[in-house]
Design an enzyme around this catalytic site. Structure first.
Site: not given
Ligand code: UD1
Length: 355
Positions: A199-200
């Protein structure tokens, strides 16, 4: 001898540039120059990828570093202009959709240097996504477009680009995937089943309540299957600063190298991600991929792949997982050119074009 200057800046660029750089170097009529803007600078975000992918040492390190989008873009532009003036390349090659891609494209074109965009034409149609702006600007001024899927060709056609400059050449990311898989050493023995999280995206991790909702759902899913979470620095910072609780069956791993990540992904039963490249890699590896986004610029992974879009909201992720679990459509043909030979196709075009 034609001078081909390739620009890399952040993690997803390295996998795309590596196979092409190797291919350029086999051509004795081409001089290969590599510029690293330094958008990603940590050893774990940059150096280890150079090692794993056997990328040559950059000829120029711009050390632009982090900052707001405008600050970072401006810094890269200033420094890249000096390089272009010094080298006078015949062609600048930029990859993907990061700030470095857009910054260096503008510089090259203002100096009347020919510009090739690898992975051109992808569109999420979401202008709140920084990458969408980078794609639109880069494609508006590029001379050669190398595309990974038909939707990209169609987007560029609609935007008025000449079809003769658009080349469907497949996917360099998959060239690297083949290269990496060949380097992995398999350890025998049955391992416990597990899934993988990355996740980013700012839309998922910069807003604390969104991030909490996503982590809560993933924590609930982890009661069904152990999850490894390969954590990006910006996500890690948010989780620590806001003391976000993560389920006990989620094992957080610091940023992994390319080969470490590939090894985990290859053996995982499911992937939860907001990355672009992982949607493509999981399609080739035939691993179910839950993309925690409202849209994707890579629609072929939905129709000819294992990808599924899931709204990144509370209860929606777990609901989608409970409905679909590890199901995938296995009856698909891989997209054209996702076969490990993309670099060769690109080089053929570059050699044929009058630069
Ligand atoms: C960038 C790209 C994104 C890509 C992602 C892959 C843009 C707009 N975004 O996002 O498309 O998917 O890379 O990772 O270009 N940081 C470190 N070490 C580093 C680099 C960054 O700790 O080596 C931290 C810094 O706190 C920085 C933050 O991560 O402020 C964000 O870095 P940045 O390069 O701005 O964007 P990414 O989120 O990595």
């Amino acid at each position: 001898m034609k001078k081909i200057l390739s620009v890399v800046g952040a993690r997803p660029n390295f996998m795309k540039a590596a196979p092409l750089l190797r291919e350029i170097e086999t051509n004795s009529n081409l001089d290969s120059i590599l510029v690293h803007t330094g958008q990603h600078y940590d050893e774990k975000m940059s150096d280890v990828f150079f090692e794993d992918l056997n990328i040559k040492k950059p000829d120029f390190m711009l050390k632009a570093g982090s900052g707001s989008h405008s600050y970072q873009t401006a810094k890269i532009m200033e420094k890249f202009e000096d390089v272009c003036k010094k080298v006078s390349p015949d062609l600048v090659i930029v990859f993907g959709d990061i700030n470095s891609t857009m910054a260096c494209s503008i510089v090259a074109k203002k100096l009347h240097i020919k510009l090739a965009h690898i992975e051109a034409g992808l569109r999420s149609n979401d202008r709140k996504m920084p990458e969408e702006i980078n794609r639109l600007v880069t494609d508006a001024i590029a001379d050669y477009f190398f595309v990974t899927e038909n939707s990209a060709r169609e987007n560029l056609r609609k935007e008025g680009h000449e079809m003769s400059k658009i080349h469907l050449v497949g996917n360099l990311m998959i060239d690297s995937l083949h290269y990496g898989l060949n380097k992995l050493i398999d350890v025998e023995g049955k391992k416990e089943d597990f899934g993988l999280i990355t996740l980013h995206r700012p839309s998922n991790v910069d807003n604390i309540s969104n991030l909490k909702d996503i982590i809560d759902d993933l924590s609930a899913i982890s009661n069904q299957i152990k999850l490894y979470f390969s954590i990006h620095p910006r996500t890690k910072k948010q989780i620590i600063e806001n003391d976000i609780k993560i389920g006990e069956n989620i094992k957080v791993l610091d940023t992994l190298s390319y080969l470490e990540f590939l090894n985990l992904m290859k053996h995982s039963k499911v992937v939860f991600t907001d990355s672009g490249g992982i949607q493509e890699e999981s399609t080739v590896l035939k691993i179910p991929c839950y993309t925690l986004r409202y849209n994707t610029e890579r629609p072929i992974t939905l129709s000819q792949g294992t990808n599924r879009l899931v709204e990144p909201e509370k209860n929606k992720i777990i609901a989608s997982f409970n409905k679909n679990k590890f199901e995938i459509n296995t009856n698909y043909e891989l997209p054209f050119g996702w076969d490990g030979k993309s670099a060769k196709r690109i080089l053929k075009v570059i050699n044929e074009e009058e630069l």
